[in-house]
Scaffold this motif. Structure first.
Motif, short mmCIF file in Angstrom:
data_model
loop_
_atom_site.label_atom_id
_atom_site.label_comp_id
_atom_site.label_asym_id
_atom_site.label_seq_id
_atom_site.Cartn_x
_atom_site.Cartn_y
_atom_site.Cartn_z
N SER A 180 0.83 -1.19 0.00
CA SER A 180 0.00 0.00 0.00
C SER A 180 0.87 1.24 0.00
O SER A 180 1.93 1.29 0.64
CB SER A 180 -0.91 0.03 1.24
OG SER A 180 -1.60 1.26 1.33
N HIS A 181 0.42 2.27 -0.73
CA HIS A 181 1.16 3.53 -0.75
C HIS A 181 1.05 4.29 0.56
O HIS A 181 1.74 5.29 0.75
CB HIS A 181 0.67 4.40 -1.90
CG HIS A 181 1.18 3.98 -3.24
ND1 HIS A 181 0.71 2.87 -3.91
CD2 HIS A 181 2.13 4.52 -4.04
CE1 HIS A 181 1.35 2.75 -5.06
NE2 HIS A 181 2.21 3.73 -5.16
N PHE A 182 0.18 3.85 1.45
CA PHE A 182 0.01 4.52 2.74
C PHE A 182 0.75 3.82 3.87
O PHE A 182 0.74 4.30 5.00
CB PHE A 182 -1.49 4.62 3.07
CG PHE A 182 -2.26 5.48 2.11
CD1 PHE A 182 -2.33 6.86 2.28
CD2 PHE A 182 -2.90 4.91 1.01
CE1 PHE A 182 -3.02 7.65 1.38
CE2 PHE A 182 -3.60 5.70 0.11
CZ PHE A 182 -3.67 7.07 0.29
N ASP A 183 1.39 2.72 3.58
CA ASP A 183 2.09 1.92 4.59
C ASP A 183 3.59 2.18 4.48
O ASP A 183 4.22 1.80 3.49
CB ASP A 183 1.79 0.44 4.37
CG ASP A 183 2.53 -0.46 5.34
OD1 ASP A 183 3.16 0.06 6.29
OD2 ASP A 183 2.49 -1.69 5.15
N PRO A 184 4.21 2.82 5.47
CA PRO A 184 5.65 3.10 5.39
C PRO A 184 6.50 1.83 5.36
O PRO A 184 7.67 1.88 4.97
CB PRO A 184 5.92 3.93 6.64
CG PRO A 184 4.80 3.63 7.56
CD PRO A 184 3.61 3.35 6.69
N TYR A 185 5.93 0.69 5.79
CA TYR A 185 6.66 -0.58 5.76
C TYR A 185 6.27 -1.45 4.56
O TYR A 185 6.62 -2.62 4.50
CB TYR A 185 6.44 -1.33 7.06
CG TYR A 185 7.07 -0.66 8.26
CD1 TYR A 185 8.41 -0.88 8.59
CD2 TYR A 185 6.34 0.24 9.02
CE1 TYR A 185 9.00 -0.23 9.67
CE2 TYR A 185 6.93 0.89 10.11
CZ TYR A 185 8.25 0.65 10.42
OH TYR A 185 8.84 1.28 11.48
N SER A 186 5.57 -0.85 3.62
CA SER A 186 5.18 -1.58 2.41
C SER A 186 6.43 -2.04 1.65
O SER A 186 7.46 -1.35 1.63
CB SER A 186 4.34 -0.67 1.50
OG SER A 186 4.17 -1.24 0.23
#
Length: 406
Positions: free
Chosen positions: A220-226
């Motif tokens: 996800s583009h909103f997950d810093p751990y993506s």
């Protein structure tokens, strides 16, 4: 005229092209060359006038101001005056609102494109100005600026690579689910595919990386751990999330003050048009029956960058979209050229690119239908030609072409 104006370079052979014989008319569309080109990036750069690489900040800002002025004028006209000026007729009123939403959405798509330029350092010579402008523009459109900048960087570094490209990665024929034959191999299924992409494609890509590179877990583009991001990207992803959250809260306060219906009419409906055009533009830039894809045994950056096609959205939309669709070949070769110099730069390199330059004048709505029908998957085949254009019988490994036969 599209991207390059008049040029000795032929267009892709399509029914609407003077070269004739396109797939829409029952013929076979001429394939792009896939051998390593003899020209170099340095030769292409030397052909472009030096001023095309200049990015005066004030000129770039003028496009931001112009787009915003148009959008706010239309919003003010529709929300404050339509009920006074329009006759009490639901047909006339509905048509006026639809036209206004479409116009606002098109202008906001161009506004979105300016932030795209910012992410490529094509807005200003000063890096922080690029990021500040891009952050504010994309956040106002509820797009996580740095997150998308990072994933888009991967796309430009790996364009047309079946293993590593980041967006609109086609399935190989061997990967095609069985249900595709029954769901998408008919007009209704194709219509639903286009409609769902227009309405949901962009938010689903941001939220779940739909149609993007396949990872071993949710991306996800909103997950810093993506898995899309590296460790050093996390701070930018968090800042992007904060920017989107701040503007979402601002819109919530506007809705509380003016009403949800007002916000929907002034912002929500035009944003649906933005999402539709973003999904369509990105899809059409890299999906065409004449374009190859490569696996790791054949891929290189230059050939991958050339696996894109310029499209003509008409004189008006080309201008409103800041020529993002009809100068995309150039953009993949020189990402820091600002949009207002892209037409001139495209004309400069077309004679050198020759047959490697792809331009399709087919109206975009017809092209979308053709591509969703013909570009279902990619597979290797033996339609390979030597330097003299003679048919070779051996199968060319590593080069894949679009197909639609189930």
């Amino acid at each position: 005229m599209g991207a390059g104006g008049k040029s000795p370079v032929p267009e892709i052979a399509t029914p609407s092209s003077p070269n004739g014989g396109g797939s829409g008319g029952g013929g076979k569309m001429e394939r792009a060359p896939h051998a390593k080109p003899r020209f170099t990036l340095s030769q292409l750069k030397k052909a472009i006038p030096p001023h095309c690489f200049r990015r005066p900040t004030l000129r770039s800002l003028s496009y931001v101001v112009w787009d915003l002025v148009q959008v706010f004028l239309l919003a003010s006209l529709s929300t404050n005056y339509f009920h006074r000026l329009l006759p009490d007729n639901p047909v006339v009123s509905g048509a006026a609102w639809l036209l206004t939403w479409f116009a606002q959405g098109c202008i906001l798509t161009g506004y979105w494109i300016i932030a795209h330029d910012c992410g490529h350092h094509a807005f200003s010579d000063v890096e922080w100005v690029n990021d500040a402008a891009g952050f504010l523009i994309h956040s106002s459109l509820l797009v996580p600026y740095f997150s998308w900048k990072y994933s888009h960087r991967l796309h430009h570094s790996n364009t047309a690579s079946l293993e590593r490209d980041e967006s609109f990665v086609p399935l190989r024929r061997s990967q095609l689910p069985t249900y595709y034959k029954y769901v998408f191999n008919n007009p209704l299924g194709r219509t639903l595919a286009l409609a769902s992409s227009a309405l949901l494609g962009w938010p689903l890509y941001l939220l779940f990386n739909a149609t993007g590179h396949t990872y071993d877990r949710l991306a996800s583009h909103f997950d810093p751990y993506s898995p899309v991001f590296r460790g050093r990207d996390r701070l930018g992803v968090l800042a992007s999330d904060a920017g989107v959250a701040a503007f979402a809260y601002l819109y919530y306060r506007v809705a509380a003050a003016k009403g949800a219906k007002w916000l929907l009419c002034a912002f929500g409906a035009p944003m649906l048009v933005v999402h539709a055009f973003l999904a369509l533009i990105i899809f059409l830039q890299h999906t065409h029956p004449s374009l190859p894809r490569y696996d790791d045994s054949e891929w290189d950056w230059m050939r991958g960058a050339l696996c894109t096609v310029d499209r003509d959205y008409g004189v008006l939309l080309n201008k409103v979209f800041h020529n993002v669709g009809d100068t995309h070949v150039l953009h993949h070769l020189f990402t820091t050229i600002p949009h207002y110099n892209a037409m001139e730069a495209t004309r400069a390199i077309r004679p050198i690119l020759g047959e490697y330059y792809r331009f399709d004048p087919t109206p975009f709505w017809k092209a979308a239908w053709r591509e969703v029908r013909e570009c279902v998957y990619v597979e290797e085949d033996h339609d390979d030609r030597d330097s003299d254009g003679q048919q070779q019988k051996q199968k060319k490994k590593g080069v894949f072409w679009y197909g639609n036969k189930f």
